[in-house]
Design an enzyme around this catalytic site. Sequence first.
Site, PDB file in Angstrom:
ATOM      1  N   GLY A  10     -36.406   5.412  19.881  1.00  0.00           N
ATOM      2  CA  GLY A  10     -37.420   5.178  20.717  1.00  0.00           C
ATOM      3  C   GLY A  10     -37.083   4.390  21.915  1.00  0.00           C
ATOM      4  O   GLY A  10     -35.896   3.719  21.988  1.00  0.00           O
ATOM      5  N   THR A 107     -30.368   4.810  14.406  1.00  0.00           N
ATOM      6  CA  THR A 107     -29.227   5.262  15.271  1.00  0.00           C
ATOM      7  C   THR A 107     -27.816   4.572  14.679  1.00  0.00           C
ATOM      8  O   THR A 107     -26.738   4.964  14.868  1.00  0.00           O
ATOM      9  CB  THR A 107     -29.318   4.436  16.636  1.00  0.00           C
ATOM     10  OG1 THR A 107     -30.571   5.163  17.195  1.00  0.00           O
ATOM     11  CG2 THR A 107     -28.083   4.618  17.704  1.00  0.00           C
ATOM     12  N   ASP A 129     -39.292  -3.223  17.334  1.00  0.00           N
ATOM     13  CA  ASP A 129     -39.830  -3.720  15.855  1.00  0.00           C
ATOM     14  C   ASP A 129     -39.364  -5.257  15.518  1.00  0.00           C
ATOM     15  O   ASP A 129     -39.928  -5.676  14.622  1.00  0.00           O
ATOM     16  CB  ASP A 129     -39.903  -2.708  14.768  1.00  0.00           C
ATOM     17  CG  ASP A 129     -40.439  -1.593  15.250  1.00  0.00           C
ATOM     18  OD1 ASP A 129     -41.290  -1.317  16.123  1.00  0.00           O
ATOM     19  OD2 ASP A 129     -40.206  -0.301  15.005  1.00  0.00           O
ATOM     20  N   MET A 171     -47.704  -1.830  17.322  1.00  0.00           N
ATOM     21  CA  MET A 171     -46.782  -1.070  16.699  1.00  0.00           C
ATOM     22  C   MET A 171     -45.750  -2.101  15.649  1.00  0.00           C
ATOM     23  O   MET A 171     -46.231  -3.187  15.695  1.00  0.00           O
ATOM     24  CB  MET A 171     -45.571  -0.350  17.582  1.00  0.00           C
ATOM     25  CG  MET A 171     -46.172   0.550  18.410  1.00  0.00           C
ATOM     26  SD  MET A 171     -45.062   1.374  19.468  1.00  0.00           S
ATOM     27  CE  MET A 171     -45.863   3.200  19.707  1.00  0.00           C
ATOM     28  N   ARG A 173     -43.993  -0.390  12.654  1.00  0.00           N
ATOM     29  CA  ARG A 173     -43.696   0.534  11.509  1.00  0.00           C
ATOM     30  C   ARG A 173     -43.903  -0.408  10.321  1.00  0.00           C
ATOM     31  O   ARG A 173     -45.195  -0.834  10.058  1.00  0.00           O
ATOM     32  CB  ARG A 173     -42.389   0.881  11.526  1.00  0.00           C
ATOM     33  CG  ARG A 173     -41.886   1.899  12.583  1.00  0.00           C
ATOM     34  CD  ARG A 173     -40.552   2.905  12.282  1.00  0.00           C
ATOM     35  NE  ARG A 173     -39.650   1.813  12.222  1.00  0.00           N
ATOM     36  CZ  ARG A 173     -38.273   2.129  12.077  1.00  0.00           C
ATOM     37  NH1 ARG A 173     -37.892   3.513  11.789  1.00  0.00           N
ATOM     38  NH2 ARG A 173     -37.328   1.301  11.980  1.00  0.00           N
ATOM     39  N   GLU A 223     -49.589  -1.605  12.647  1.00  0.00           N
ATOM     40  CA  GLU A 223     -49.792  -0.164  12.300  1.00  0.00           C
ATOM     41  C   GLU A 223     -49.597   0.068  10.777  1.00  0.00           C
ATOM     42  O   GLU A 223     -50.076   1.003  10.247  1.00  0.00           O
ATOM     43  CB  GLU A 223     -49.049   0.704  13.249  1.00  0.00           C
ATOM     44  CG  GLU A 223     -47.464   0.590  13.109  1.00  0.00           C
ATOM     45  CD  GLU A 223     -46.860   1.539  14.131  1.00  0.00           C
ATOM     46  OE1 GLU A 223     -47.340   2.357  14.875  1.00  0.00           O
ATOM     47  OE2 GLU A 223     -45.641   1.475  14.249  1.00  0.00           O
ATOM     48  N   GLN A 275     -46.814  -0.632  24.672  1.00  0.00           N
ATOM     49  CA  GLN A 275     -45.657  -1.945  24.278  1.00  0.00           C
ATOM     50  C   GLN A 275     -44.236  -1.370  24.367  1.00  0.00           C
ATOM     51  O   GLN A 275     -43.007  -2.097  24.480  1.00  0.00           O
ATOM     52  CB  GLN A 275     -45.732  -1.967  22.543  1.00  0.00           C
ATOM     53  CG  GLN A 275     -47.255  -2.485  22.226  1.00  0.00           C
ATOM     54  CD  GLN A 275     -47.696  -2.381  20.779  1.00  0.00           C
ATOM     55  OE1 GLN A 275     -47.196  -3.123  20.023  1.00  0.00           O
ATOM     56  NE2 GLN A 275     -48.222  -1.103  20.686  1.00  0.00           N
TER      57      GLN A 275
END
Length: 350
Positions: A10, A107, A129, A171, A173, A223, A275
């Site tokens: 992202g 990545t 994150d 956000m 995760r 989230e 965000q």
Amino acid sequence: MHVGILTGGGDCPGLNAVIRAVTLALVRECGARVTGIERGFQGLLTRHARPLLPHEVAGILAEGGTVLGTHNRCDPFAAGDDRSGAAMDYVRELGLDALVAIGGDGTMTIAHRFEGLGLPVVGVPKTIDNDLQHTERSFGFDSAVAVVSEALDRLRTTARSHGRVMIAETMGRYAGWIALEGGMAGGADAILLPELPYDVDRVAAYCRAREAGGGSTLICIAEGAHGRGRALTLSQRIADSPDPLRLGGVAHALQHQLQPLLASEVRATVLGHTQRGGSPTAYDRVLATRFGYHAAQLVKARRWGRMVALQGDHCVSVALSEVAGRSRRVPADHALVQAARGIGVELGVA
């Protein structure tokens, strides 16, 4: 030396600052030639790359996003569709001596696998994150926290005006770092984290107590948070993605759970990609520049298979093998969790 740079996963504020620092440092200190791979690892498969020249990157420090583009659904090593050989063919065609991969855990995992194929790799940690192992901060995180903090400031005033319960979804995760730091910075009354499954009845009782005193309630929820004994709230499943589960919607789920238990009106706001967007904060500009420069030093010293990391405000490096496929979550006894408890923030658990 000919070095490639790509941004994977992202997008987030600060990516361009890293690209700028890596390029300028390699050209100035090593006389290197630098090539940007477009759209992350997909560019190695679609054969899209372009030279990065100092005058082209000098002015991109404050720009959000990434001038190279990115992709979060391309894994050249995907089971049943392994195209890593084709990617390596393009690497050899370009004549790359090394690759600087900027991204998160996905990545870094892919970069580690390319290292196993003989491609010298250096990693730079990027994720809003803040959940990468062995680094205390990843750039992009501070910018995301700033967005959450400002949003909570705005939601606070409208919550007070109407005596409402306002829920803001962040956000993150499976890690609650954004909700925790953003919630604390924005003065949230309750902060709900993935690491601490919450009790809906406890949260409702807390809101009712505030109702009785004539007050509103501001809730910041990650989230990936979920009620005790409940499954994660998913927005969708993407079968061809390295991370097929897309989280989202927990704020609205909590809204529907709380509303029958309260007299106050309950509203939910999902902050989503706000965000990720926009210009990086000053902190992230500096951190990204430090990371990019340190990555260039690793390339210069030919210290391959390493990822730049921040430990105790010092830039160090750690083995990609220690980062790939791992994540860093909020410990239940973390100092900021303890501080939240100490000032009366409701965490949804005893």
